[in-house]
Structure formats: C-alpha cells, structure tokens
Design an enzyme around this catalytic site. Structure first.
Site, PDB file in Angstrom:
ATOM      1  N   HIS A   1     103.521  42.342  20.932  1.00 57.19           N
ATOM      2  CA  HIS A   1     102.513  41.479  21.539  1.00 57.19           C
ATOM      3  C   HIS A   1     101.375  42.291  22.181  1.00 57.19           C
ATOM      4  CE1 HIS A   1     100.840  37.948  23.399  1.00 57.19           C
ATOM      5  NE2 HIS A   1     100.944  38.485  24.601  1.00 57.19           N
TER       6      HIS A   1
ATOM      7  N   SER B   1      96.221  37.141  24.063  1.00 55.17           N
ATOM      8  CA  SER B   1      97.320  36.517  24.791  1.00 55.17           C
ATOM      9  C   SER B   1      96.789  35.316  25.593  1.00 55.17           C
ATOM     10  CB  SER B   1      97.999  37.556  25.676  1.00 55.17           C
ATOM     11  OG  SER B   1      99.235  37.079  26.122  1.00 55.17           O
TER      12      SER B   1
ATOM     13  N   ASP C   1     104.630  40.870  16.774  1.00 54.14           N
ATOM     14  CA  ASP C   1     104.507  40.070  17.995  1.00 54.14           C
ATOM     15  C   ASP C   1     105.537  38.942  17.947  1.00 54.14           C
ATOM     16  OD1 ASP C   1     103.787  38.442  20.096  1.00 54.14           O
ATOM     17  OD2 ASP C   1     101.663  38.320  19.569  1.00 54.14           O
TER      18      ASP C   1
END
Lengths: 375, 204
Positions: free
Chosen positions: A346, A146, A313
């Site tokens: 995610h 991320s 995601d």
C-alpha cells in the site's frame, strides 16, 4: 519567510458537518509551492494520507523532509517549477487544522471527545473554503494517495467544475471490510489504554502511548506487503544469533514495528487517530454521491482521471481501482489506468517508482497542454 | 513484439475515419495509431491495452489508455458510445472473438476490424511443403509462444459475419510494403493473395 499558513473561517456562520453538528472557528493549515500563473491554469491540489500533514515537501534546502518529497519539487513528477501546488492539513488531524486536540472556542479547553464526527466529505468542504478564499476556482489536477486518493475522488464528484483532472493512487471507492476491521483493532488499542482517559489526556504527563503505538504497529502491517516484509526482514533476529525463548521483541520485524510505533507516538494525537480512521471507514462514494451506485456517482464527475493501483496493495486491492476505471470509462470519462508491479504494498505511492513518475508527469503535461488549447 | 507489426494498415484506417470522430482502439499497444488519428483527424481517442508498459508509452504520446483485458473490459461501455471501434490485428488474440465482436458492435456505430489472412498463399505453402506451423512476416511466432489463438481467413470472416448477422459495409484486402507504411489494395483472389483483410462493419 513563513511557509505554514492558516486560514480561519466559520467565525460567524457555523460550519455544518455531515453528522448534523457544526463547528465554529475552523482552522485549515496549508502550504504552497511554486507560482500561480496569471490565468490560474497551473494549480494542483494535493491531499495527504491518513497521518500526513500539509508539509508535502521542503521549501528550502535545510527544511524538514516532506511526506511526498520524492514526488513534489523542482523537476519532479509534481514539478514546482511548472505548477502551483497547495496541500492542506485535513479537518480532524493534528497538524494545524482544527481537530480534537484544538481548543474548543466555547470552553477554552481542547475538544477531545466533544469534537464532532467528521467525514471525508467534511474535510473537502473545509479545504474548498480555503481554495475559494485563495480564489482558485479550477485546478489543473487534484491528487492524492490512500485517504488522499479518497479525497481526490470525492472532490472530483462533489465539485465537478473545479478540477480538470484527478490523480487517484492506492485508493478505493469505499473502505473495504478488511480495512475497517484493522481500523477497529487499532482504535480498540487506544480506547483500552488506561492513559487514554476517555480522550481527556491533554495537558497531562500521561498520554495513551501504548495504545497509539500498538494501533500504529497494526496499521503499519497493512501498509507493507508479505513479500516486502520477507525481503526486508525474513526471519532475522535483532542483535542476537540465537533464540532467547522469551516474549520480548526478538525478530527484526518485531523490532521494526516497535520502532514505527514509538516514533509515531511523538508525532500524532491519539484522538485524531480515532476520528480520522472513523472518517475513512465511513467513506463510500457510491452512498455519498450515487445512491448506492458507482456509475451514478461517477456520472456526476466531469474530469479526466489518472488511476494507479499497486500489485501488492492488500489494503486497497488493485481490483477495486480497476472497477473504478472501468466504470469511469463506461461514463465516457477519459481515464488512464495502470496497475504498477511492485513489492512495496500500500505504501508504494510514497516510494520512488519510475513508472509512477513518468505516468504522473506525462498525464499532467497532457492536461496542461489541452488547457492551453482551450483557452 | 516486432515494431513493424504495429503499423499494419494505419494508412487505410486513417483514411476510413472521419474528422472529429470518437474512437476506441482495442489492443492499442503504445498508442501510435490513436496519436496519428489525433494529429491527422482531430479524433477523440481512447485505448485499451493489456501491457502496462504500453499504457505508459501511450500516455507519453498524449493517448489515454486503460490497462484491461479486451475479453472482459467492454461490458461497462454504454451502447453507441463510439463512432468507431478499431480492432487492428487483435481479433486473433482474443479468447472469445464472437463475444468481443458482439460487444464492439453494441458500443460502436461502426467497427473497423483488420487481421492477418491465414489462408494466404505463403502460409498455405509453408504448411503444405514444410509441414510446419507457418511463420511469416505477418505471423512471426513459434507455435508455442504465439498470442494468436484464433486464426482466421478472409473467407472465414465473411462467413462469420453472414452467420452472425453483422453487416459488412466495406471490405478491403491488402498487402503492405516492407515497413508496412503503405498498403496496396488491388488484389485478385484476395483469400489467396492478400496478406491482410480489413472490414468496416456497420450497425443495421
């Protein structure tokens, strides 16, 4: 034994930021695991995600759990028996590194909104000061998921000689419009909370709990997937059998989000939330390093890449990672790209996954093997 | 897919590639050919493979592969990025063989392409006498689950290269022994008796 260290710099020469402003007396909090070998070829720099800290993993059995406990430790993907691992808290955060909740040396009070705007580039500059101080000029790998993946990307391009490889997970070459949109809604929740008081809530009883927990609830939705939510909660009701015809938290999914929001308020600073989301929104390696071109940006890097995207995601869709992998191949870089099939959205990079474990392990051993051959 | 399929022509390809070459293997599977070329010829190898499991296995052998579809994963490469581009037992799986060929001739100095010969005597007999879609050692699939969507013969490929202006530097027609570990090359009437064709194409 002390595991959380702080490195301070910019005591005499101010630290220049992308926005043009400067910071003095900058602190970078960091932790390390494992042992650096004599020729310094086994160092790995791990970057945490948006609300993470330097505490990636336990240092001893009764230590608090780290945010990447599944992947960092003895015998794990990032094997602390083999590698020397560093993880630093980013600038703007609230876990020991300088951020809006830190004391402004000029006023003796917390910076609050006097804290200058920072970028992903600035976070890495601060960490680079630390790694220079630790005299590690070249890492075996820089790695993160991320926002951590964005830091890994930026590092690989900004300091091409200082890493042999980059592991980029659930990240994007730029913050997508939809993700900016969600961030803005989260920030508005904080900004419109009367307890926020233009950021000057430090030291008072009243902090922007409602705004911050609402921001977290919104964020949390983007970290999961529709499939995962369906599997985990479905339409199940919380502690009741029948509908109550009210607006209170009634479904399990609602109650779960409320819990996530509440839990978060106790561990994160609202102003840090504002500054860090903004830093992520500004991230675009094409602009930062390639005058608008992804190819030109990646041409500046020299390292090998392991890139993993996750099929569900929707914050940073796999297509984006695939585009980076293709561009890097075009630049002649050695790239391993895999889209991992998972329902975890995610957040997948934080959750135990055997394909990911194997990929990281094999990639790192390939990297360290080729290092030893070259020396 | 059957294990034996992967080793077809490895011995011939390995002989063809000079030490230290930069090689791209399209449809590299579990990376065995690139790993072998790395061991024997010290090549710098890259792979493209559509199956994520195979990409994972390739990595465990120290082979860097990307999960991508050959039909769309080539355009980012610069001209002449590789000394050799290998398309081993894969051309018949591609959606756009002509496009793929043009792309790999663009990005490679040389191309090695090998494929099962659809006009082999066994296949002809299969179709002629049994009246069924041929199933052989080199083509083990049923008509409904085959990945082979663009079958061709050795003669077809020669004609194709002539028409499209690809120059053939070398042609090897071969059969393999039972586990595909060695290939025999001396074949009369290859379009009829060779199980596989292998061509080295060179940029003019």
């Amino acid at each position: 034994m002390k595991y959380l260290h702080t490195y301070s710099f910019a005591e005499t020469t101010p630290f220049l930021l992308s926005c043009g402003k400067t910071l003095s007396n900058v602190n970078v909090a960091y932790e390390t695991w494992g042992t650096l070998n004599t020729d310094k070829t086994n160092a790995i720099l791990i970057f945490h995600a948006f609300t993470g800290s330097s505490h990636a993993a336990r240092h001893y059995e009764k230590d608090t759990e780290g945010w990447w406990e599944t992947y960092v430790g003895s015998g794990k993907a990032f094997d602390t028996d083999k590698y020397f691992i560093i993880c630093a808290n980013v600038l703007g955060s609230c876990y020991g590194s300088t951020g809006p909740s830190s004391l402004n040396p000029k006023t003796g009070k917390p910076y609050a909104l006097n804290f200058p705007f920072i970028t992903i580039r600035d976070m890495n500059s601060a960490i680079k000061n630390l790694t220079d101080h630790l005299q590690i000029s070249r890492f075996l790998a820089v790695a993160g998921g991320s926002m951590g993946g964005m830091l890994a990307l930026d590092w690989s391009i900004a300091y091409p000689n200082s890493t042999k490889s980059a592991i980029v997970l659930a990240a994007s070459h730029s913050q997508p419009a939809q993700a900016i949109a969600f961030h803005q809604v989260g920030r508005q929740a904080i900004l419109q909370d009367p307890s926020w008081k233009k950021g000057n809530y430090y030291g008072s009883e009243e902090i922007p709990r409602l705004g911050l927990s609402l921001a977290r609830m919104i964020g949390h939705i983007t970290y999961l997937s529709e499939k995962k939510m369906h599997e985990k909660f479905g339409r199940k009701l919380q502690d009741k059998a029948e509908l109550s015809f009210g607006f209170d938290y009634e479904f399990q999914v609602e109650s779960y989000l409320r819990y996530q929001g509440h839990k978060f308020v106790d561990r994160f600073d609202a102003n840090s939330y504002l500054y860090l989301t903004r830093a992520i929104d500004y991230f675009d390696i094409r602009i930062d390093h390639g005058e608008g071109s992804l190819f030109s940006a990646f041409e500046k890097s020299k390292c090998d890449y392991l890139m993993l995207s996750y099929s569900t995601d929707w914050l940073y869709p796999p297509e984006n990672m695939k585009q980076m992998a293709n561009t890097l191949r075009g630049c002649g870089r050695r790239v391993v790209y895999l889209d991992i099939d998972t329902d975890n959205g995610h957040d997948s990079f934080l959750i135990d996954n055997q394909v990911m474990v194997a990929a990281v392990k094999n990639f790192l051993s390939q990297e360290i093997d080729t290092t030893e051959n070259n020396v | 897919m059957k294990e034996t399929i992967f080793n077809i022509g490895y011995d011939l390809i390995t002989k063809e590639i000079p030490r230290g070459s930069r090689v791209l293997d399209l449809g590299c599977g579990d990376g065995e050919l690139l790993a072998e070329l790395k061991r024997k010829k010290r090549i710098e190898g890259f792979g493209i493979e559509i199956s994520p499991e195979s990409v994972g296995i390739a990595l465990s052998k120290g082979v860097f592969a990307c999960q991508a579809d050959i039909d769309e994963g080539l355009s980012d490469y610069k001209d002449n990025s590789f000394d050799y581009v290998i398309l081993n037992q894969t051309i018949q799986n591609t959606k756009r063989p002509e496009y793929v060929l043009r792309e790999i001739m663009r990005i490679g100095t040389r191309v090695i392409i090998s494929f099962p010969n659809f006009s082999h005597i066994l296949i002809r007999m299969n179709l002629f006498f049994r009246g069924k879609m041929p199933k052989t050692k080199s083509l083990p699939y049923e008509w409904y689950d085959t990945p082979n969507i663009h079958m061709l013969s050795i003669k077809d490929f020669r004609t194709f290269c002539r028409q499209k202006g690809f120059s053939i530097e070398k042609e090897i027609n071969f059969n393999t022994n039972i586990n595909n570990s060695t290939s025999s090359k001396k074949i009369l009437f290859p379009n009829l008796f060779a199980m596989y064709g292998l061509f080295v194409l060179k940029k003019d």
